[in-house]
Design an enzyme around this catalytic site. Structure first.
Site, mmCIF file in Angstrom:
data_model
loop_
_atom_site.group_PDB
_atom_site.id
_atom_site.type_symbol
_atom_site.label_atom_id
_atom_site.label_comp_id
_atom_site.label_asym_id
_atom_site.label_seq_id
_atom_site.Cartn_x
_atom_site.Cartn_y
_atom_site.Cartn_z
ATOM 1 N N GLU B 76 0.967 -1.057 -0.064
ATOM 2 C CA GLU B 76 -0.054 0.137 -0.023
ATOM 3 C C GLU B 76 0.788 1.187 -0.167
ATOM 4 O O GLU B 76 1.843 1.408 0.946
ATOM 5 C CB GLU B 76 -0.794 0.004 1.398
ATOM 6 N N ASP B 87 -5.930 9.259 10.024
ATOM 7 C CA ASP B 87 -4.450 8.865 10.327
ATOM 8 C C ASP B 87 -4.284 9.629 11.709
ATOM 9 O O ASP B 87 -4.445 10.658 12.022
ATOM 10 C CB ASP B 87 -3.552 9.326 9.392
#
Ligand SMILES: Cc1ncc(COP(=O)(O)O)c(C=O)c1O
Lengths: 405, 287
Positions: B76, B87
């Site tokens: 990824e 995040d």
């Protein structure tokens, strides 16, 4: 007010113009709005949409909210005729006095609605983002009133320039968490509030402070703020012998005081004017995008990185704007203008000296536009303007003192 | 890396394909990413997919090659965004560092276009990056750069149709996320539309290392496995080999981000990254 449902195909509650009723499917205002959040939050947003629809249609909930707005927040707020300012500008100026509401701004209207909703949903913890601190103070206030926990995210830059409000929130029992990422202002406070919510969604209600974010927030917050416009419409008509003002003007951060005000006048012939900070003019200089859960207009580079807004006003220091404003701009029902920090400082002092009202820096933007439009003839001499004085200037006095020194 | 013979057949399904039931045969033709992960799974392996922030350090492409060689089944690659709301601090910092060094979506795709990596690559970014570029343009640029999949954590299934139409057409597999809060009915919808793999979010929270594996990781893995035959990878909060092994008792594999990115931020470089991925590989291979 008629009962409104958010479900597709049902009555929208909109008036003659068909504008500012319930949004279309999945929270759309034209192409704007929507619900662009991490999967973890989607069920909570759907749950909130349903809870709001249910509460808004429930006379008991509405009576409790109206009761608090009256006995606790001090509604209705008055409309004040500004004779000396009017004389100076050659335009008749009326102020809708949200600065006189409890906690000092319109933010309390939305927060009482959401805090009651949180209680109804069984959520014991509120989180909020704040720029100027007014939404944070209002959230802390409602949390104290209802016995809820409250955490407020605030950019480090704003913690510094709105120190008074930080102390107020702490006095009210809220925890203020300074945010050190990005531009360290409102945009980043929203990011951290969303991150908190992703982790805490089962116990926590995100008490969002403006007509922004994922559906149902832009719609729900506007409904909680429409009391400003609905009251003002009647008050203006009483003052103006049944007429409506020619122009209705309000400042725009995310756009909640403007949306609430516009909602009362969207079916009249009044021109609707939103005033952004020059350094945060999402409609003036932004591009369509999807940030903070909504499709709207944002200051961003050509690759889609969000740019930092810059304004002396912490409450308008935001690179986006609520989706319904993006829609009203796109169809031409409202117009949006930007004023710079210098004009705002002038207007701030002008209102203090002519009317004995020290405005918050945010609504001083609306005053600044009025001054400019009256001088340029954009506003014809003798016309009447209603301006939403969204908050009082106490929180800004120290900052302005330094800037004028 | 995307030689024509490896290129994915076009995705063939639209909204009508949402009805994948428990263990249902996939109603779509697997693309390169999914085909590769299925093949590895069928060969008896658990899947290890490391996450690397694109443009983090001059040697990030070397890191990509190194983790592939160390046993990653797919990689990824994060295209950094200014406001990454899914995040935590580690990936926020990596994103900011990368952006400050001048990284753009195009610079990442340019680098990917020029590199040979043996395993499929999926990009992870936020929807505004895609919306700004335009769906068709972004989808074709990803495909041209040899990228097999796309993960957009702020684009839930309800809003995904305009993008997935363009992605399907370009042969880019859109990986959807399932969360611990996702009700069963939505889970079926998500499973029916996820391509490449299904990203099962292991806990309620943003990316970041956790000292303990959350119970929710196994629960969501079990629910996803019961709902789909597409490979189920658990990500968010899987931080070391031991946790990866535990998750793989149920899941088909893991996505490991923050634990690797923190090592990169601390200067581990390609060798350090490879050593960590080798640890993860060994951990799940024991499962
Ligand atoms: C007094 C005042 N007015 C306006 C705003 C801007 O918010 P909105 O655009 O949602 O009304 C703020 C925000 O902090 C505020 O404190």
């Amino acid at each position: 007010m008629s009962i409104e449902k958010t479900h597709d195909g049902e009555p929208s509650g909109a008036g003659a113009s068909g504008l500012m009723g319930a949004p279309g499917p999945s929270g759309r205002f034209g192409e704007f709005g929507g619900r662009f959040v991490p999967e973890s939050l989607v069920p909570a947003c759907i749950g909130l949409e349903e809870a709001f629809a249910d509460a808004w249609a429930d006379p008991e909930y509405r009576a409790r909210l109206d009761g608090l707005l009256a006995s606790y927040a001090g509604r209705p707020t008055p409309v004040t005729e500004c004779s000396r300012l009017s004389e100076r500008l050659g335009v008749r100026v009326l102020l809708k006095r949200e600065d006189l509401a409890h906690t000092g701004s319109h933010k309390i209207n939305n927060v009482l609605g959401q805090a009651l909703l949180a209680e109804r949903m069984g959520k014991k913890r509120l989180i909020a983002e704040t720029g100027a601190g007014q939404h944070g103070v209002a959230s802390a206030t409602a949390a104290a009133l209802l016995g809820l926990d409250c955490v407020v995210y605030m950019g480090e830059v704003d913690v510094e320039r709105q120190a008074l409000n930080v102390f107020r929130m702490r006095l009210l029992g809220a925890e203020v968490r300074p945010v050190s990422s990005g531009s360290r202002t409102l945009k980043d406070a929203v990011n951290d509030a969303l991150r908190d919510w992703v982790a805490s969604v089962e116990t926590t209600h995100y008490c969002l402070g403006s007509v922004m974010g994922p559906h149902p927030y832009p719609y729900m917050v506007r409904q909680f703020q429409r009391v400003v416009g609905d009251e003002a419409l009647g008050q203006c008509r009483a003052l103006l012998g049944g007429r409506d003002p020619d122009v209705v003007v309000a400042c725009i951060g995310g756009g909640s005081n403007a949306a609430g005000t516009f909602a009362g006048f969207v079916d009249t012939a009044a021109a609707l004017v939103g005033v952004e900070a020059a350094g945060g003019a999402a409609l003036g200089n932004g591009l369509p995008g999807v940030v903070h859960g909504m499709r709207s207009q944002f200051l961003q580079d050509e690759m889609g990185q969000v740019l930092e807004a810059h304004s002396i006003s912490a409450g308008l220091d935001y690179p986006g704007i609520g989706p319904e404003h993006a829609y009203l701009a796109a169809i031409g029902r409202a117009s949006y203008h930007a004023v710079d920090d210098g004009e705002v400082l002038q207007a701030f002092q002008l209102l203090a000296r002519t009317e004995g009202i020290i405005p918050a820096l945010e609504p001083a933007h609306a005053v600044a536009w009025l001054v400019r439009a009256a001088a340029s003839g954009q506003l014809a001499a003798g016309s009447t303007a209603l301006l939403t004085m969204s908050g009082r200037g106490d929180k800004d006095v120290e900052q302005v003192m330094e800037m004028l020194a | 890396m995307s030689s024509p013979d490896l290129a994915a057949p076009l995705g063939t399904t639209g909204p009508g394909s949402a009805a994948a039931g428990a263990g249902a045969v996939t109603p779509h033709e697997p693309g390169r990413l999914e085909a590769h992960l299925r093949e590895r799974r069928e060969a008896g392996f658990k899947l290890v997919v490391p996450y690397i922030t694109g443009g983090l350090g001059d040697d990030w492409i070397d890191t990509l090659r190194a983790v592939a060689a160390a046993g990653a089944d797919a990689i990824e690659v994060g295209i950094p965004f200014s406001d990454p709301v899914m995040d935590g601090p580690t990936i926020q910092e990596a994103s900011q560092r990368s952006l400050e060094s001048g990284t753009t979506p195009l610079s990442i795709l340019d680098s990917l276009r020029r590199v040979e990596v043996e395993v499929p690559i999926a990009v992870m970014t936020y929807y505004n990056i895609v919306a700004r570029a335009g769906h068709r343009r972004m989808a074709s640029e990803l495909a041209e750069a040899g990228v097999s999949g796309a993960i957009l954590p702020d684009l839930p299934v309800d809003e995904s149709a305009p993008w997935t139409a363009a992605a399907d057409e370009a042969g880019v597999e859109t990986v959807l996320l399932a969360a611990p809060t996702t009700p069963d009915e939505r889970l079926r919808l998500i499973c029916g539309r996820s391509r490449g793999f299904l990203y099962a979010v292991g806990l309620l929270g943003v990316t970041g290392e956790r000292s303990e594996l959350a119970d929710s990781a196994l629960t969501i893995a079990r629910r996803c496995k019961a709902a789909t035959d597409v490979p189920v990878l658990v990500g968010v909060g899987v931080s070391n080999a031991e946790q990866a092994r535990a998750v793989c008792q149920v899941a088909d594999g893991v996505v490991v981000g923050s634990a690797l990115v923190r090592r990169l931020l601390d200067g581990a470089g390609p060798e350090g990254a490879a050593a960590f991925v080798a640890e993860l590989r060994a951990g799940v291979d024991e499962a």
